[in-house]
Design an enzyme around this catalytic site. Structure first.
Site, PDB file in Angstrom:
ATOM      1  N   CYS A 113       0.814  -1.231   0.000  1.00 57.46           N
ATOM      2  CA  CYS A 113       0.000   0.000   0.000  1.00 57.46           C
ATOM      3  C   CYS A 113       0.841   1.271   0.000  1.00 57.46           C
ATOM      4  O   CYS A 113       0.326   2.357  -0.275  1.00 57.46           O
ATOM      5  CB  CYS A 113      -0.955   0.010   1.192  1.00 57.46           C
ATOM      6  SG  CYS A 113      -2.010  -1.434   1.250  1.00 57.46           S
ATOM      7  N   HIS A 255      -3.300   7.151   3.110  1.00 56.81           N
ATOM      8  CA  HIS A 255      -3.703   5.852   2.561  1.00 56.81           C
ATOM      9  C   HIS A 255      -5.125   5.556   3.052  1.00 56.81           C
ATOM     10  O   HIS A 255      -5.418   5.684   4.234  1.00 56.81           O
ATOM     11  CB  HIS A 255      -2.730   4.781   3.049  1.00 56.81           C
ATOM     12  CG  HIS A 255      -3.134   3.393   2.704  1.00 56.81           C
ATOM     13  ND1 HIS A 255      -3.584   3.036   1.443  1.00 56.81           N
ATOM     14  CD2 HIS A 255      -3.171   2.259   3.455  1.00 56.81           C
ATOM     15  CE1 HIS A 255      -3.868   1.748   1.450  1.00 56.81           C
ATOM     16  NE2 HIS A 255      -3.634   1.252   2.645  1.00 56.81           N
ATOM     17  N   ASN A 285     -10.149  -0.226   0.463  1.00 63.98           N
ATOM     18  CA  ASN A 285      -8.694  -0.150   0.373  1.00 63.98           C
ATOM     19  C   ASN A 285      -8.239  -0.710  -0.979  1.00 63.98           C
ATOM     20  O   ASN A 285      -8.363  -1.912  -1.227  1.00 63.98           O
ATOM     21  CB  ASN A 285      -8.100  -0.955   1.542  1.00 63.98           C
ATOM     22  CG  ASN A 285      -6.583  -0.910   1.586  1.00 63.98           C
ATOM     23  OD1 ASN A 285      -5.938  -0.492   0.632  1.00 63.98           O
ATOM     24  ND2 ASN A 285      -6.024  -1.365   2.686  1.00 63.98           N
TER      25      ASN A 285
HETATM   26  O1  UT7 Z   1      -3.311  -1.333   3.891  1.00 59.98           O
HETATM   27  C1  UT7 Z   1      -3.263  -1.866   5.174  1.00 59.98           C
HETATM   28  C2  UT7 Z   1      -4.234  -3.015   5.194  1.00 59.98           C
HETATM   29  N1  UT7 Z   1      -4.965  -3.289   6.335  1.00 59.98           N
HETATM   30  C3  UT7 Z   1      -5.583  -2.420   7.151  1.00 59.98           C
HETATM   31  O2  UT7 Z   1      -5.463  -1.250   7.074  1.00 59.98           O
HETATM   32  C4  UT7 Z   1      -6.456  -3.017   8.213  1.00 59.98           C
HETATM   33  C5  UT7 Z   1      -6.253  -2.388   9.553  1.00 59.98           C
HETATM   34  N2  UT7 Z   1      -7.180  -2.912  10.511  1.00 59.98           N
HETATM   35  C6  UT7 Z   1      -8.484  -2.579  10.520  1.00 59.98           C
HETATM   36  O3  UT7 Z   1      -8.934  -1.808   9.711  1.00 59.98           O
HETATM   37  C7  UT7 Z   1      -9.321  -3.146  11.619  1.00 59.98           C
HETATM   38  O4  UT7 Z   1      -8.504  -3.794  12.562  1.00 59.98           O
HETATM   39  C8  UT7 Z   1     -10.425  -4.117  11.103  1.00 59.98           C
HETATM   40  C9  UT7 Z   1     -11.466  -3.347  10.317  1.00 59.98           C
HETATM   41  C10 UT7 Z   1      -9.821  -5.206  10.236  1.00 59.98           C
HETATM   42  C11 UT7 Z   1     -11.118  -4.757  12.298  1.00 59.98           C
HETATM   43  O5  UT7 Z   1     -11.665  -3.744  13.122  1.00 59.98           O
HETATM   44  P1  UT7 Z   1     -11.394  -3.752  14.704  1.00 59.98           P
HETATM   45  O6  UT7 Z   1     -12.137  -2.630  15.245  1.00 59.98           O
HETATM   46  O7  UT7 Z   1      -9.903  -3.779  14.892  1.00 59.98           O
HETATM   47  O8  UT7 Z   1     -12.069  -5.100  15.134  1.00 59.98           O
HETATM   48  P2  UT7 Z   1     -11.418  -6.312  15.909  1.00 59.98           P
HETATM   49  O9  UT7 Z   1     -10.478  -7.059  15.050  1.00 59.98           O
HETATM   50  O10 UT7 Z   1     -10.956  -5.819  17.247  1.00 59.98           O
HETATM   51  O11 UT7 Z   1     -12.707  -7.223  16.127  1.00 59.98           O
HETATM   52  C12 UT7 Z   1     -13.808  -6.839  16.945  1.00 59.98           C
HETATM   53  C13 UT7 Z   1     -14.891  -7.870  16.817  1.00 59.98           C
HETATM   54  C14 UT7 Z   1     -14.372  -9.291  16.950  1.00 59.98           C
HETATM   55  O12 UT7 Z   1     -15.353 -10.044  17.632  1.00 59.98           O
HETATM   56  P3  UT7 Z   1     -15.214 -10.347  19.200  1.00 59.98           P
HETATM   57  O13 UT7 Z   1     -13.916 -11.079  19.354  1.00 59.98           O
HETATM   58  O14 UT7 Z   1     -15.213  -9.006  19.862  1.00 59.98           O
HETATM   59  O15 UT7 Z   1     -16.416 -11.171  19.466  1.00 59.98           O
HETATM   60  C15 UT7 Z   1     -14.272  -9.770  15.518  1.00 59.98           C
HETATM   61  O16 UT7 Z   1     -14.396 -11.164  15.405  1.00 59.98           O
HETATM   62  O17 UT7 Z   1     -15.484  -7.783  15.514  1.00 59.98           O
HETATM   63  C16 UT7 Z   1     -15.468  -9.083  14.891  1.00 59.98           C
HETATM   64  N3  UT7 Z   1     -15.336  -8.896  13.451  1.00 59.98           N
HETATM   65  C17 UT7 Z   1     -16.392  -8.674  12.649  1.00 59.98           C
HETATM   66  N4  UT7 Z   1     -17.705  -8.564  12.899  1.00 59.98           N
HETATM   67  C18 UT7 Z   1     -18.518  -8.321  11.852  1.00 59.98           C
HETATM   68  C19 UT7 Z   1     -14.201  -8.914  12.699  1.00 59.98           C
HETATM   69  N5  UT7 Z   1     -14.518  -8.693  11.415  1.00 59.98           N
HETATM   70  C20 UT7 Z   1     -15.860  -8.551  11.356  1.00 59.98           C
HETATM   71  C21 UT7 Z   1     -16.755  -8.311  10.304  1.00 59.98           C
HETATM   72  N6  UT7 Z   1     -18.068  -8.191  10.604  1.00 59.98           N
HETATM   73  N7  UT7 Z   1     -16.355  -8.164   9.033  1.00 59.98           N
END
Ligand code: UT7
Length: 328
Positions: A113, A255, A285
């Site tokens: 990225c 980004h 993204n």
């Molecule tokens: O170019 C660089 C590429 N990558 C990025 O920039 C990604 C960077 N990271 C992010 O954008 C975020 O970490 C995510 C959007 C991927 C995830 O958001 P988050 O606020 O960090 O969520 P989390 O991983 O802390 O998960 C919170 C909850 C979890 O459930 P529990 O354990 O609290 O029950 C996940 O299992 O949300 C759940 N979860 C979802 N729920 C619904 C994870 N993905 C999803 C989903 N829909 N798609």
């Protein structure tokens, strides 16, 4: 030493759109969660017949037109991509041919990225030294073909697209030029975001399909923290290098990975939300394409104007990061 300037920009997002409601049918997710956690509403997905160089070609043609420069004037072509047409030859060579260009160097640049910021930096150096006067750089990705639509943590994030800049040598008295570029890499954190198969480490085999290692895998929360940390830090570097206070920056073009990441970086500098170019809701993204696409959209809608000071910053797999400060 010469200086480079952005002579024109162009971008292209494929026509097909994947909505949050479409993803609800594929994985256990919902529109509200995706909007609140990422800001993403839709992503553009390349048609089956399109390959990465096709997207890049359209963005490049638009950038050349905006710059008023004929393709034949381009002396160097750089394609930032991690989802090129094929492993070999480079997408840049394919694109060179599609643009009808002969006998100019063309290469791909792999920094995920951050690839567009890296390309901008490389192009800037070639113009500074006087080796070239006109360089075409493009960030282009068809990342959806490397995404597992059974993995809700990644499939909601990514989309396809391409964005291009034409860089030319600035006149001596030109107030608009690339002021500085900054690049970083932290290979020790590489395992946080990977596309394991298809290289020498895991060549294609039946195992790849069974283990789904042909798709991206990401530790989202860790990536999030590192994105905020490194983009803020490389922005600091750019501002300090040029002795420019954050309030003198007209636009921050980060980004476009997640609205919350962009807001956290802006908060770090006290940038009001209105000074952040964000189109993540519209495209998700698109990896190396996010910055040139977001920049070009803001040029098209009149937010970015000639003479303004713009800060770009990126972060990606590697981990890589970078920034650039320019007067447009
Ligand atoms: O170019 C660089 C590429 N990558 C990025 O920039 C990604 C960077 N990271 C992010 O954008 C975020 O970490 C995510 C959007 C991927 C995830 O958001 P988050 O606020 O960090 O969520 P989390 O991983 O802390 O998960 C919170 C909850 C979890 O459930 P529990 O354990 O609290 O029950 C996940 O299992 O949300 C759940 N979860 C979802 N729920 C619904 C994870 N993905 C999803 C989903 N829909 N798609």
């Amino acid at each position: 030493m010469y200086r480079s300037r952005v002579a024109g920009t162009g971008s292209y997002l494929p026509e097909k759109v994947l909505l949050n409601s479409d993803l609800e049918k594929l994985v256990d997710t919902n529109d509200q969660w995706i909007r609140e956690r990422t800001g993403i509403e839709r992503r553009h997905i390349a048609a089956d017949h399109q390959i990465t160089s096709d997207l890049a070609l359209i963005a490049c043609q638009k950038a050349l037109q905006a710059a008023g420069i004929a393709a034949e004037q381009v002396e160097l072509l750089i394609v930032a991509t991690v989802t090129g047409d094929q492993v070999m030859p480079s997408t840049a060579c394919v694109l060179q041919n599609k643009l009808g260009l002969k006998n100019i160097p063309a290469f791909d640049l792999s920094a995920a990225c951050s690839g567009f910021i890296y390309s901008l930096s490389v192009a800037d150096q070639f113009i500074k030294t006087g080796q070239y006067k006109t360089i075409l750089i493009v960030g282009a990705e068809i990342i959806h073909r490397f995404v597992n639509y059974e993995d809700r943590e990644t499939c909601i994030l990514f989309g396809d697209g391409a964005g291009a800049f034409v860089l030319t040598r600035a006149e001596e008295n030109d107030a608009n030029y690339v002021m500085s570029t900054h690049m970083r890499a932290e290979g020790a954190l590489g395992e946080l975001f990977v596309l394991p198969a298809g290289g020498s480490k895991i060549p294609f085999s039946q195992d790849v399909l069974e283990n789904k290692t042909q798709f991206v895998k990401m530790k989202g929360r860790e990536i999030f923290k590192n994105a905020v940390r490194t983009m803020s830090s490389t922005c600091h570097e750019a501002l300090e290098k040029n002795q420019i206070a954050p309030e003198k920056v007209d636009w921050l073009v980060p980004h476009q990975a997640n609205m919350r990441i962009m807001e956290a970086v802006a908060d770090h500098f006290g940038f009001p939300k209105e000074k952040v170019i964000s189109v993540v809701h519209e495209m998700g993204n698109t990896s190396a394409a996010t910055i040139p696409v977001a920049f070009d959209m803001a040029v098209q809608d009149g937010r970015i104007q000639r003479g303004q000071t713009i800060l770009l910053t990126a972060f990606g797999a590697g981990l890589t990061a970078g920034s650039a400060l320019l007067r447009y």
